[in-house]
Scaffold this motif. Structure first.
Motif, PDB file in Angstrom:
ATOM      1  N   LYS A   1       0.874  -1.390   0.015  1.00 11.21           N
ATOM      2  CA  LYS A   1       0.021   0.069   0.037  1.00 11.21           C
ATOM      3  C   LYS A   1       0.807   1.078  -0.105  1.00 11.21           C
ATOM      4  O   LYS A   1       0.708   2.190   0.794  1.00 11.21           O
ATOM      5  CB  LYS A   1      -1.026  -0.039   1.313  1.00 11.21           C
ATOM      6  CG  LYS A   1      -2.060  -0.916   1.093  1.00 11.21           C
ATOM      7  CD  LYS A   1      -2.776  -0.599   2.248  1.00 11.21           C
ATOM      8  CE  LYS A   1      -3.881  -1.950   2.455  1.00 11.21           C
ATOM      9  NZ  LYS A   1      -4.829  -1.806   3.403  1.00 11.21           N
ATOM     10  N   ASN A   2       2.083   1.149  -0.792  1.00 15.97           N
ATOM     11  CA  ASN A   2       2.711   2.407  -0.979  1.00 15.97           C
ATOM     12  C   ASN A   2       3.698   2.846  -0.091  1.00 15.97           C
ATOM     13  O   ASN A   2       4.152   3.714   0.288  1.00 15.97           O
ATOM     14  CB  ASN A   2       1.909   3.686  -1.599  1.00 15.97           C
ATOM     15  CG  ASN A   2       1.438   3.562  -2.936  1.00 15.97           C
ATOM     16  OD1 ASN A   2       2.141   3.113  -3.712  1.00 15.97           O
ATOM     17  ND2 ASN A   2       0.291   4.166  -3.187  1.00 15.97           N
ATOM     18  N   ARG A   3       3.580   1.682   1.100  1.00 16.95           N
ATOM     19  CA  ARG A   3       4.702   2.101   2.161  1.00 16.95           C
ATOM     20  C   ARG A   3       6.160   2.334   1.563  1.00 16.95           C
ATOM     21  O   ARG A   3       6.309   1.184   0.971  1.00 16.95           O
ATOM     22  CB  ARG A   3       4.702   0.969   3.560  1.00 16.95           C
ATOM     23  CG  ARG A   3       3.418   1.588   4.263  1.00 16.95           C
ATOM     24  CD  ARG A   3       3.396   0.602   5.534  1.00 16.95           C
ATOM     25  NE  ARG A   3       2.911  -0.760   5.130  1.00 16.95           N
ATOM     26  CZ  ARG A   3       3.626  -1.847   5.274  1.00 16.95           C
ATOM     27  NH1 ARG A   3       5.015  -1.681   5.808  1.00 16.95           N
ATOM     28  NH2 ARG A   3       3.217  -3.071   4.581  1.00 16.95           N
ATOM     29  N   PRO A   4       6.715   3.161   1.778  1.00 13.57           N
ATOM     30  CA  PRO A   4       8.162   3.124   1.151  1.00 13.57           C
ATOM     31  C   PRO A   4       8.955   2.056   1.539  1.00 13.57           C
ATOM     32  O   PRO A   4       8.789   1.543   2.622  1.00 13.57           O
ATOM     33  CB  PRO A   4       8.709   4.394   1.709  1.00 13.57           C
ATOM     34  CG  PRO A   4       7.776   5.376   2.211  1.00 13.57           C
ATOM     35  CD  PRO A   4       6.598   4.352   2.521  1.00 13.57           C
TER      36      PRO A   4
ATOM     37  N   ILE B   1      10.521   3.619  -9.748  1.00 10.49           N
ATOM     38  CA  ILE B   1       9.056   3.113  -9.346  1.00 10.49           C
ATOM     39  C   ILE B   1       8.777   4.200  -7.976  1.00 10.49           C
ATOM     40  O   ILE B   1       9.920   4.166  -7.114  1.00 10.49           O
ATOM     41  CB  ILE B   1       9.165   1.607  -8.739  1.00 10.49           C
ATOM     42  CG1 ILE B   1       9.457   0.896 -10.108  1.00 10.49           C
ATOM     43  CG2 ILE B   1       7.724   1.416  -8.073  1.00 10.49           C
ATOM     44  CD1 ILE B   1       9.405  -0.748  -9.504  1.00 10.49           C
ATOM     45  N   ASP B   2       7.741   4.568  -7.811  1.00 14.15           N
ATOM     46  CA  ASP B   2       7.546   5.419  -6.820  1.00 14.15           C
ATOM     47  C   ASP B   2       7.562   4.906  -5.335  1.00 14.15           C
ATOM     48  O   ASP B   2       7.167   3.717  -5.151  1.00 14.15           O
ATOM     49  CB  ASP B   2       6.004   6.133  -6.892  1.00 14.15           C
ATOM     50  CG  ASP B   2       5.877   7.247  -7.806  1.00 14.15           C
ATOM     51  OD1 ASP B   2       7.010   7.720  -8.273  1.00 14.15           O
ATOM     52  OD2 ASP B   2       4.795   7.758  -7.921  1.00 14.15           O
ATOM     53  N   ASN B   3       8.105   5.540  -4.276  1.00 14.02           N
ATOM     54  CA  ASN B   3       8.349   4.971  -2.863  1.00 14.02           C
ATOM     55  C   ASN B   3       9.217   3.800  -2.886  1.00 14.02           C
ATOM     56  O   ASN B   3       9.095   3.316  -1.930  1.00 14.02           O
ATOM     57  CB  ASN B   3       6.793   4.558  -2.340  1.00 14.02           C
ATOM     58  CG  ASN B   3       5.604   5.781  -2.419  1.00 14.02           C
ATOM     59  OD1 ASN B   3       6.186   6.766  -2.069  1.00 14.02           O
ATOM     60  ND2 ASN B   3       4.522   5.419  -3.024  1.00 14.02           N
ATOM     61  N   VAL B   4       9.898   3.964  -4.033  1.00 10.77           N
ATOM     62  CA  VAL B   4      11.022   2.792  -3.696  1.00 10.77           C
ATOM     63  C   VAL B   4      12.433   3.527  -3.946  1.00 10.77           C
ATOM     64  O   VAL B   4      12.578   4.409  -4.807  1.00 10.77           O
ATOM     65  CB  VAL B   4      10.993   1.716  -4.860  1.00 10.77           C
ATOM     66  CG1 VAL B   4      12.127   0.688  -4.698  1.00 10.77           C
ATOM     67  CG2 VAL B   4       9.768   1.088  -4.888  1.00 10.77           C
TER      68      VAL B   4
END
Lengths: 447, 272
Positions: free
Chosen positions: A271-274, A293-296
């Protein structure tokens, strides 16, 4: 009396030389006592680390002292030729010693500028010398001062602030993503030395848990035990990534073990947690495209090396500020050291008392206008006698102690008791000292 | 007019603290943050004095025209900053809050400042309550916007691996995302209360709770937007970068509802 330093460091000697001349444990005590036993050596401290061996002493005659310390080093390693030792040595005197020790303690002279270990080593060297009673007023002051200077440099500059090792840089980065590691989980995949170190740093920074995954299950079990963590089978580490926040990857695999589509899926499940991925394997084990990739956040060994480089640059900039602080502190120490001299103290004491005598005499004579010249002379004679009689014993005592370390204590006491402001004459050769002394003798006989 | 004097002093002090906070943002030193914070505190005292004296001079809560609303918005923004500072110590937030405060305050200064007689229709205790809630909600959403902005900045720095002063000054992504969330979960009930008290007041003034005035409509859109945002965070992971973008989008809506509606659309809410 002079302070001298004879030593070698990573800047002047290769490790083969350093390791042979270094002193450790019980050997250190024995050697310190042996050195102190020489007649020429009044005080001594031996600072011996893996990067330096330095011998701090106070001596009566600097040239003789330096030669004696060199002999001493030679006697510790008789199978090394004296020349072979001497070519690596540097020597400093008085102000130079203070500057050098302050720089060493503040870690400005270290291989990695700003490292913290050296201050502890300086403290230990000093403690050991204290224990063996090989120091006196000068080296005590010098070493205590060096410790406080090092602390000042540390608090007033950012010299020790940022990470300068790859593993620690990774942990610092983790703190810029997750503020509190206390509720985060880390995972170590594979077992390279740097990976293990990074995992250890994570544990030290208070991470909640470390999960270990390794092709070799026993090895994983062993590591997990060390970190108080748990083991995940190597086939399952991708699934586990849904639950962990920091991944340190250092398998010996020749290709990517984590691909972009894996991470896309994982980040969706998270759920998009980094998630912070650290790839310290060469060749790389994580597809670099993953960083898009976002949040990575993916860092490989070169990225971390770049962090370290930037931090080292910052440290070097900060070191310049440290040098300024040291200049200032060396000035203070030198002033104190010069003021310790017995001869200037004697001169200053006499000047002081003479000044009082003259002033009071003028006042009294000024009030008693009816005095005849003879009467004035008698009063003057009286004051002279008084002053000389009072000063006689102190001066004799000071002169007797002039060449011992005790003399410094006396001088300091006198300076404080009489609030003497000692003029700082340039410390030159022994000759001027002798001349000064002769002057005093002459002055004395005049009275 | 004591309130104008205090207002002008506050404006000048905030100018200094904005400059000081911007300097802190690019300075290697940590020292400037203390001065900047201190100056901000001083500005806040003067601004509070300006609002209090204006309340006495006007004998009603001074949020009845755009100048007053912007001025109160600035005050609420700094109040929020001071409270966050007290609790979380994110000094660098000041480097973002203060410029916004200053922009809002100087716009407020550019508008007519004199105290006008209140329209009899507006003379109600609900007026003060409604406007205070509405403006404070806007301030909370502004904090979320700034947190989102800072988040995107830090995210970009981390992704592009630039370890400059800004990277060192900005707090961690976690902290910024948390601030975004907290600001919105604080602002959302304020907006809700603002809308409820507003409709009660509308009932008194216009005889109907809801009459699709543009401001009401836009507030409702905002309310739905932020409700969706909160729900999205809790249920489907609208956090991090997405939450930051949404907070920025939300702020654009807030600005439009706050100022834009009056300028572009006709409605009964013409006073503010």
């Amino acid at each position: 009396m002079d302070i001298i330093l004879v030593g070698l460091s990573h800047k002047t000697a290769p490790v083969e030389v350093r390791e042979r001349l270094s002193f450790s444990g019980p050997q250190l005590t024995e050697s310190t006592l042996k050195l102190r036993a020489y007649e020429e050596i009044l005080e001594c401290v031996i600072l011996s680390t893996c990067n330096r061996v330095e011998i701090y002493t106070t001596v009566e005659k600097p040239e003789l002292g330096v030669a004696r310390v060199k002999d001493f080093l030679h006697s510790c390693q008789p199978d090394m030729p004296l020349d072979g030792i001497t070519q690596h040595l540097y020597t400093h005197k008085n102000e130079g010693v203070a500057r050098h020790l302050f720089r060493v303690a503040s870690s400005l002279d270290s291989m990695v500028i700003g490292e913290t270990q050296i201050l502890g080593q300086v403290k230990d060297a000093f403690d050991s010398a204290l224990l063996n009673k090989t120091t006196g007023i000068v080296l005590n002051k010098l070493f205590k001062k060096s410790i406080s200077v090092a602390k000042r440099v540390r608090t007033e500059t950012k010299i020790g602030e940022s990470a300068v090792s790859i593993s620690f840089a990774a942990v610092e980065l983790a703190k810029k993503i997750f503020s509190n590691l206390g509720n985060k989980t880390g995972m170590l995949i594979g077992a390279g030395e740097m990976g293990e170190l990074a995992a250890q740093y994570l544990v030290n920074s208070g991470i909640k848990e470390i999960v270990v995954s390794n092709r070799n299950y026993d090895r994983a079990l062993h590591l997990a035990k060390a970190y108080n963590g748990r083991v995940v089978r190597f086939e399952d580490f991708l699934e586990e990534m849904v639950n962990v926040d920091v991944v340190i990857c250092s398998t010996g695999a020749p290709n990517y073990v984590i691909h972009a589509e894996h991470v896309q899926d994982i980040i969706h499940k998270r759920k998009n947690r980094p998630i912070f991925l650290i790839d310290i394997s060469v060749p790389r084990n994580i597809d670099p495209d993953i960083n898009h990739i976002d949040n990575v956040f993916l860092y490989d060994i070169d990225d971390l090396q770049a962090v370290v480089e930037t931090n080292l640059r910052t440290r070097r900039d900060e070191a310049e500020k440290g040098e300024q602080i040291i200049d200032e502190e060396v000035g203070k120490f030198t002033k104190w050291f010069k003021s310790l001299e017995v001869v200037p103290t004697i001169v200053a004491l006499k000047d002081r008392v003479e000044e009082i005598r003259r002033k009071e005499l003028e006042r009294t004579v000024g009030r008693l206008r009816s005095l005849s010249p003879e009467e004035v002379q008698i009063i003057e004679g009286l004051t002279n006698t008084l002053v000389n009689k009072i000063l006689h014993n102190p001066l004799v005592a000071l002169k007797l102690e002039a060449h011992s370390t005790n003399g410094l204590l006396y001088a300091e006491a006198v300076r404080k008791l009489f609030d003497l402001d000692i003029k700082l004459v340039e410390r030159g050769t022994g000759e001027t000292t002798i001349n000064d002394e002769e002057n005093i003798e002459n002055d004395n006989s005049n009275h | 007019m004591l309130n104008i004097l205090f207002f002008k002093i506050a404006l000048a002090v905030y100018f200094v603290s904005t400059a000081s906070f911007l300097y802190y943002l690019i300075s290697r030193k940590e020292g400037p943050k203390r001065y900047s914070f201190g100056i901000t505190g001083l500005g806040f005292i003067f601004h509070t004095a300006a609002l209090l004296t204006r309340t006495i001079e006007a004998s009603h809560i001074p949020i009845t025209n755009l100048h007053e609303a912007m001025s109160f918005f600035s005050w609420a923004l700094v109040l929020a900053f001071l409270l966050i500072e007290y609790k979380y110590r994110i000094y660098v937030l000041g480097s973002f809050v203060l410029p916004l405060t200053f922009i809002s305050l100087i716009s407020s200064a550019a508008l007519p400042m004199e105290i006008k007689m209140l329209d009899p229709m507006l003379q109600s205790a609900w007026l003060g309550v409604h406007t205070i809630f509405a403006v404070m909600g806007a301030a909370a959403f502004s904090i979320a916007f700034l947190a989102g902005l800072m988040y995107l900045l830090q995210d970009w720095l981390l992704k592009s691996k630039r370890f400059n002063i800004l990277y060192h000054k900005l707090p961690s992504l976690d902290v910024l995302d948390d601030l975004n969330y907290r600001a919105i979960s604080f602002g959302f009930p304020l907006l809700t209360l603002g809308m409820i008290t507003g409709s009660i007041w509308a009932e008194y003034a216009w005889g109907t709770y809801w009459n699709w005035d543009p401001k009401q409509t836009w507030s409702l859109i905002l309310w739905l937007f932020y409700a969706a945002m909160l729900h999205g965070r809790l249920s489907i992971g609208w956090r991090g970068k997405k939450a930051a973008y949404l907070a920025i989008l939300g702020f654009i809506g807030v600005v439009f509802t706050f100022v834009g509606v009056n300028m572009l659309l006709q409605g009964k809410h013409t006073f503010v």
